[in-house]
Write a protein that holds these residues in place. Structure first.
Motif, short mmCIF file in Angstrom:
data_model
loop_
_atom_site.label_atom_id
_atom_site.label_comp_id
_atom_site.label_asym_id
_atom_site.label_seq_id
_atom_site.Cartn_x
_atom_site.Cartn_y
_atom_site.Cartn_z
N ILE A 41 0.61 -1.41 0.49
CA ILE A 41 0.14 -0.39 0.12
C ILE A 41 1.03 0.88 0.07
O ILE A 41 1.68 1.17 1.09
N LYS A 72 -3.31 -8.15 2.33
CA LYS A 72 -4.93 -7.86 2.62
C LYS A 72 -6.05 -8.27 3.16
O LYS A 72 -5.81 -9.42 3.67
N PHE A 86 -10.39 -0.98 -0.57
CA PHE A 86 -10.01 -1.78 -1.39
C PHE A 86 -10.97 -1.75 -2.49
O PHE A 86 -11.84 -1.56 -2.85
N TYR A 129 -1.52 -1.54 -3.83
CA TYR A 129 -2.06 -0.31 -4.17
C TYR A 129 -2.54 0.70 -4.10
O TYR A 129 -1.41 1.01 -2.96
#
Length: 185
Positions: free
Chosen positions: A39, A102, A137, A168
């Motif tokens: 991230i 995640k 997300f 991400y």
């Protein structure tokens, strides 16, 4: 009764790099961990300038929705080395990157389920206390999340990370146009 001396309020920066370093830094999981994502993003001030001396801190559940904490015996064990916690100092361009897994869905009061998310605190100069937000997300079903549903619909996108190669993208805007939603905790 003891008399207390109070000190005046001070901002949480600019000494973040000295007092708040975390031994594992931005690695919630080790490099090469199967399923690891990054991230990444930048922290911006109210004028749209990068904040070069902020600290981004994350706390999250593992992919099964458990926490790497003694009060949650189901968390982290199946993902050897998963810490659930990361800290990243921003770079010269305000950038940060957290290597993690995640998270899974979490149970919520009343039988509801929270969408996968990462809790984020930002410490920076000019702040009297940390600011707290969440990363959701874009490729998850976030519609029924009981926390996200409390956010004004037009501002929910400030909490949603977009897929990029290897992970991400999530930018944090402390003030101004597109200000990230922050929560009172």
């Amino acid at each position: 009764m003891t008399d207390r001396a109070f000190t005046p309020s001070q901002t949480v920066g600019p000494f973040l790099h000295i007092g708040l370093r975390w031994v594992d830094g931005p690695d919630v999981v080790a490099e090469g961990t199967p399923g690891a994502i990054v991230i990444s993003g930048q922290v911006f001030d109210g004028a749209g300038e990068p904040v070069t001396d902020a600290l981004v801190e994350t706390w999250q559940a593992d992919p099964d929705g458990g926490f790497a904490h003694p009060d949650d015996p189901r968390g982290g064990a199946a993902y050897g080395g998963f810490r659930g916690f990361g800290r990243c100092e921003t770079s010269a361009d305000g950038g940060f990157a957290i290597r993690t897994l995640k998270p899974g869905r979490l149970p919520a009061p009343g039988g509801a389920t929270e969408a996968p998310h990462v809790n984020v605190s930002v410490f920076a100069r000019g702040l009297l206390d940390r600011v707290v937000t969440r990363v959701y997300f874009a490729d998850e079903d976030n519609a029924a999340d009981p926390v996200l549903s409390t956010v004004e619909p037009g501002r929910r996108d400030t909490l949603v990370a977009r897929p990029v190669d290897g992970g991400y993208r999530f930018d944090i805007r402390l003030q101004g146009d597109g200000e990230t939603v922050f929560f009172d905790v």
